[in-house]
Design a protein around this motif. Structure first.
Motif, mmCIF file in Angstrom:
data_model
loop_
_atom_site.group_PDB
_atom_site.id
_atom_site.type_symbol
_atom_site.label_atom_id
_atom_site.label_comp_id
_atom_site.label_asym_id
_atom_site.label_seq_id
_atom_site.Cartn_x
_atom_site.Cartn_y
_atom_site.Cartn_z
ATOM 1 N N ALA A 1 9.923 2.495 4.601
ATOM 2 C CA ALA A 1 10.009 3.952 4.655
ATOM 3 C C ALA A 1 10.709 4.416 3.394
ATOM 4 O O ALA A 1 11.827 3.994 3.117
ATOM 5 N N GLU A 2 10.000 5.220 2.625
ATOM 6 C CA GLU A 2 10.670 5.711 1.414
ATOM 7 C C GLU A 2 11.000 7.184 1.607
ATOM 8 O O GLU A 2 10.392 7.869 2.427
ATOM 9 N N GLY A 3 12.019 7.634 0.875
ATOM 10 C CA GLY A 3 12.438 9.025 1.018
ATOM 11 C C GLY A 3 13.430 9.203 2.162
ATOM 12 O O GLY A 3 13.487 10.270 2.776
ATOM 13 N N ILE B 1 5.318 3.905 3.989
ATOM 14 C CA ILE B 1 5.046 5.191 4.620
ATOM 15 C C ILE B 1 5.405 6.292 3.621
ATOM 16 O O ILE B 1 6.510 6.299 3.074
ATOM 17 N N ASP B 2 4.486 7.182 3.388
ATOM 18 C CA ASP B 2 4.725 8.194 2.360
ATOM 19 C C ASP B 2 5.955 9.017 2.690
ATOM 20 O O ASP B 2 6.206 9.369 3.848
ATOM 21 N N LYS B 3 6.683 9.374 1.623
ATOM 22 C CA LYS B 3 7.960 10.033 1.873
ATOM 23 C C LYS B 3 7.791 11.417 2.481
ATOM 24 O O LYS B 3 8.709 11.952 3.094
ATOM 25 N N LEU C 1 0.862 -1.187 0.000
ATOM 26 C CA LEU C 1 0.000 0.000 0.000
ATOM 27 C C LEU C 1 0.897 1.236 0.000
ATOM 28 O O LEU C 1 1.538 1.538 1.003
ATOM 29 N N ASP C 2 0.907 1.887 -1.154
ATOM 30 C CA ASP C 2 1.852 2.984 -1.398
ATOM 31 C C ASP C 2 1.340 4.299 -0.809
ATOM 32 O O ASP C 2 0.137 4.468 -0.605
ATOM 33 N N ASP C 3 2.240 5.216 -0.603
ATOM 34 C CA ASP C 3 1.895 6.575 -0.146
ATOM 35 C C ASP C 3 1.016 6.544 1.090
ATOM 36 O O ASP C 3 0.124 7.386 1.248
ATOM 37 N N PHE C 4 1.264 5.583 1.964
ATOM 38 C CA PHE C 4 0.385 5.429 3.111
ATOM 39 C C PHE C 4 0.462 6.659 4.018
ATOM 40 O O PHE C 4 1.517 7.178 4.307
HETATM 41 CA CA CA Z 1 5.331 6.341 -2.720
#
Ligand code: CA
Ligand code: C2E
Ligand code: CA
Length: 868
Positions: free
Chosen positions: A819-821, A785-787, A762-765
């Motif tokens: 965790a992205e970003g 987790i959204d960046k 689930l992207d951009d959570f």
């Molecule tokens: Ca994303």
């Protein structure tokens, strides 16, 4: 049998042709001429029975024809067809002797037919009278001559003419010496009274001196005069006659006598007047039919029609009392629709009203005491306006009134009917059939009006362009009937968020426009107001919709344009609001954006990109990049596929820019399908290299459009099979928004793929609804987790709280967290302290082309291990 010959003179061949076809069908012979000159020539040579002439033509026009005909062909009826609509033109034409006129365009050819028939009838009467008189005149002159030369008694000469026409003979000085019986009848004087008098005795006072001077002048020079004139009889009445006077010369060649023949034209004139009256009635009925088209509503139409009748046909004398009676709750009530003051008349008996209302007759005429009532039922298929009552206490009504009223009684309901169907058509043409909201066409009209009114009054109005997010996916997944249902509900819902004077229109598809009429506000206040309305609209739309089986959630993107600032025409304004709407889409949906001049450039750019993107695959401009994902031990355990586009003119184009373009244009489908194939091919290669010992998953982003393609799951499974990769290694990233817009179907699709081993992330959570209730139902393996919460986690305590919450939520549902970003050591440390499982970000690596990614896999690890 020969058919009347009609000459039509017009410079427009289309008009000549249309007249020609029509008239030939009516068995007339038709000749054509393309200008006045040619027309005159043909009148001379062919001697048509009637001429239709256009008033305005280059070079020589209709007035030239009339001028010529006045002297050269006075008995040929000429009907002027005027395209200018300028009444002075028509008047000039009538003064020059035109017999009748029609206004162009002649839509109703029936009018043309009637005008022609009238003119021909009139012309026939005139010609007959003239011919007869001419013959008589010749005869009298000849006989007089004979008698004179035979030196016989003149009284024999005169009295011998026991004709219908009055004959008077005067001596050279103009003293009456003989009169026949018809002359006595016509003038009212006896023979004895006439003898010795001058014919000036008959002067009616209707002609000036110049008229008589001209008469004598002609008589002296040519020996003859003829023409129409008015005389007065003994009892003071004036009457029209056709008069001819011939000078009879004696032996000495000087004038010895004058012979006058007068034909009484009273009857002819009366007939002409009647024809004229009929023509006028015809015109009035025609105008009534035209009126019906102007009014949308029957009642104002009837009122106007009656007013027209009163003005145009005053000699009907009847309409001094016009009322509309209608049956309201079993009682007849009256509405004085001409709002005439004064005289109140005795109402017609209700029984008669009821009878007339039911009657199939156009008019019911009844006499009650001294009052004559004419009852005209006004009803059409759909409406029953009641009974129109015209009444008169004039006892000796003109006989012609009744037939006219019958026709009126036929025309009014027909006009109402016509009006109804027009209204229906108009409604259909201006409304959207699904939602019954105004459509694009009527919106444009309204908008044009409002723009100009805003300019005039220095006010500002607002256009909100609304487009549903991912509506296509609803249609694709639940079918069009459910899509339609949603649009209907949505229309009704948005309406509730608006004021009465605001306009809600549907442009088509899932596009709606809200028009807030101009108000005297500054642009800042207008912006605030618009933003407020947009929020209100979003709010009502974001509540779940109850469809047949499913509950459905939608977001919407709203573009706002203020007028007249943002556009001078409806076209421009809508375009600009549309551009703002696209910006709202690009900003991540369910948002609102305002048009500003810079947006136009952005829109141009978008179109340009779409154009280039179309060829990007075939030009090999697209390439998958891979961004490493690491676990807390610093091992690369996965990668996210991120699409890259490079072309020779624009260089690198950011996915943040081209992905929305691809989504809106539908190009996302072929591009995504192609990309999945490329990626799976890489994965097969990596598997062969044994890299999946280390790598757990490769994540690929799935676009909303793609996800709801009916064959999406099938397509994915096919590709997996084709490249023989193990399904567990494929992770599909979808966003919450996509899933939630149709929860049931999403779950179905995800289960279907999940059963085969494919996994979901689930992207951009955290940016969407992030509802626990939904999360529980979803068969997802991972949340990203959204960046936006990660990028500044080391600086922003709020972000820390959010990330903490997401992490505890994830652990509760036993989901992996990515965790992205991750850009800094500090961020990484904080995330590690909180037991986040996987990290992705520039701190480790940017997205890399395949070769570099593989190099990173083999070299980069130890270096990173130090950091962790
Ligand atoms: Ca994303
Ligand atoms: P996304 O799915 O949220 O992708 C993550 C984005 O974050 C990528 O941007 C990535 O380059 C960027 N990113 C990763 N680490 C960092 C970091 O440490 N700092 C910062 N500032 N950014 C980081 P990118 O590649 O520009 O892609 C943007 C968006 O475009 C993606 O957001 C995704 O929604 C879409 N996109 C990219 N490739 C595809 C694709 O193949 N298919 C679909 N459907 N969408 C794609
Ligand atoms: Ca992603």
């Amino acid at each position: 049998m020969s058919y009347p010959l009609i000459l039509t003179i017009d410079d427009e061949s289309a008009i000549r042709d249309s007249f020609c076809h029509y008239l030939e069908d009516l068995n007339y012979q038709v000749l054509q001429a393309c200008d006045g000159q040619q027309g005159i020539l043909k009148m001379e040579t062919a001697q048509p029975d009637l001429v239709l002439v256009d008033l305005r033509m280059p070079d020589s026009d209709g007035l030239d024809v009339l001028r010529w005909a006045k002297t050269q062909a006075p008995l040929t009826p000429i009907i002027v067809v005027s395209g200018t609509g300028v009444i002075s033109d028509v008047i000039e034409a009538l003064q020059l002797g035109a017999w009748d006129y029609l206004l162009k365009p002649v839509n109703d050819l029936e009018m043309l037919r009637l005008a022609i028939e009238r003119a021909l009838e009139k012309s026939y009467l005139r010609r007959q009278a003239a011919n007869y008189q001419q013959r008589l005149q010749r005869e009298v002159a000849q006989r007089t001559q004979e008698l004179l030369s035979a030196n016989r008694e003149l009284n024999i000469a005169a009295s011998a003419f026991n004709t219908h026409d009055a004959i008077l003979i005067t001596d050279a000085q103009g003293n009456i010496i003989r009169a026949n019986a018809a002359a006595e009848r016509l003038t009212g004087y006896s023979q004895d009274e006439l003898i010795g008098k001058s014919p000036s005795l008959f002067k009616s006072g209707k002609h000036d001196e110049a008229f008589y001077n001209a008469l004598w002048e002609t008589l002296h020079t040519t020996g003859q005069w003829q023409g129409e004139m008015w005389n007065r009889s003994r009892d003071g009445n004036t009457y029209p006659i056709w008069q001819s006077i011939t000078a009879v010369r004696g032996d000495s060649d000087s004038v010895a006598y004058y012979v006058g023949v007068s034909t009484d034209l009273s009857e002819l004139k009366a007939k002409e007047r009647m024809l004229e009256h009929r023509a006028q009635e015809e015109r009035v009925l025609g105008s009534i039919a035209n009126l019906a088209m102007k009014f949308m509503d029957s009642e104002p139409f009837i009122r106007q029609a009656l007013q027209l009748l009163q003005q145009q046909l005053p000699d009907l004398g009847l309409l001094s009392h016009v009322q509309l009676w209608h049956n309201d709750a079993q009682a007849w009530k009256c509405r004085d629709i001409l709002s005439l003051q004064g005289s109140v008349i005795t109402p017609p008996p209700s029984k008669q009203l009821a009878l007339a209302a039911q009657s199939n007759d156009a008019v019911t005429s009844i006499l009650e005491g001294t009052i004559r009532y004419f009852l005209i039922p006004l009803r059409s298929q759909r409406r029953d306006l009641g009974v129109l009552v015209l009444c008169s206490d004039v006892t000796d009504l003109d006989d012609a009134v009744e037939p006219f009223l019958v026709r009126l009684g036929e025309v009014l309901p027909l006009a109402m009917l016509h009006q109804e169907s027009e209204r229906e058509l108009h409604y259909q043409a201006n409304h959207d059939s699904l939602t019954a909201l105004p459509n694009r066409q009527s919106l444009k009209l309204l908008l044009e009006q409002q723009i100009s009114s805003a300019r005039r009054r220095n006010e500002r109005g607002v256009v909100l362009f609304l487009d549903l997010d991912n509506f296509k996916t609803l249609n694709d997944s639940l079918g069009h009937s459910q899509g339609d249902l949603l649009l209907q509900q949505l229309g009704a819902r948005v309406r509730t968020a608006l004021r009465d004077e605001d306009i809600l229109a549907r442009l088509g598809g899932d596009e709606f426009v809200i028009l807030l009429p101009p108000r005297p506000l500054e642009s800042d206040d207008t912006l605030n107001m618009a933003a407020h309305v947009a929020e209100k609209i979003k709010k009502v739309i974001n509540r779940p919709f109850q469809l047949d089986v499913h509950e459905y959630m939608v977001g919407c993107s709203i573009g706002v344009a203020i007028f007249p600032d943002a556009g001078n025409s409806s076209e421009e304004l809508l375009k600009h609001a549309d551009i703002a709407m696209y910006l709202a889409k690009a900003a991540g949906r369910n948002s609102v954006r305002f048009y500003s001049p810079g947006l136009q450039q952005a829109a141009d750019r978008r179109l340009y990109l779409e154009h280039k993107l179309r060829r990007a695959i075939s030009q090999s401009e697209l390439e998958p990049y891979f961004q490493p994902q690491l676990n807390h031990e610093g091992q690369v355990i996965g990668a996210e596929v991120l699409l890259r586009w490079h072309n020779s003119e624009d260089g690198w184009v950011s996915p943040a820019e081209f992905i929305p373009v691809a989504e809106e244009s539908g190009l996302i489908i072929p591009i995504s399908n192609w990309l999945l194939g490329e990626v799976c091919q890489c994965m097969k290669h990596w598997r062969d290299l044994g890299l999946f010992e280390q790598l757990k998953t490769v994540s690929i982003n799935v676009s909303p459009n793609q996800f709801y393609q009916p064959d999406f799951a099938e397509m994915v499974l096919n590709v997996i099979k084709r490249f023989d990769i193990s399904p567990e290694t494929l992770m599909l990233e979808i966003t919450e928004g996509v899933v939630l817009c149709n929860l049931e179907d999403s779950i179905e699709i995800m289960r279907n793929l999940g059963q085969q081993g494919v996994r979901f992330s689930l992207d951009d959570f955290g940016t969407g609804y992030s509802s626990l209730a939904y999360l529980k139902k979803l068969p997802v393996d991972e949340i990203k987790i959204d960046k936006s919460f990660i990028l500044e986690i080391d600086k922003n305590p709020d972000d820390v709280m959010i990330v903490d919450a997401i992490l505890s939520l994830a652990s509760h549902f036993e989901l992996t967290t990515v965790a992205e970003g991750v850009e800094t050591q500090e961020a990484l440390t904080m995330l590690r302290d909180r037991q986040c499982a996987v990290y992705q970000g520039f701190y480790f690596s940017r997205p890399l082309p395949e070769g570099e990614f593989l190099a990173f896999l083999s070299q980069g690890q130890s270096m990173l291990k130090d950091d962790l």
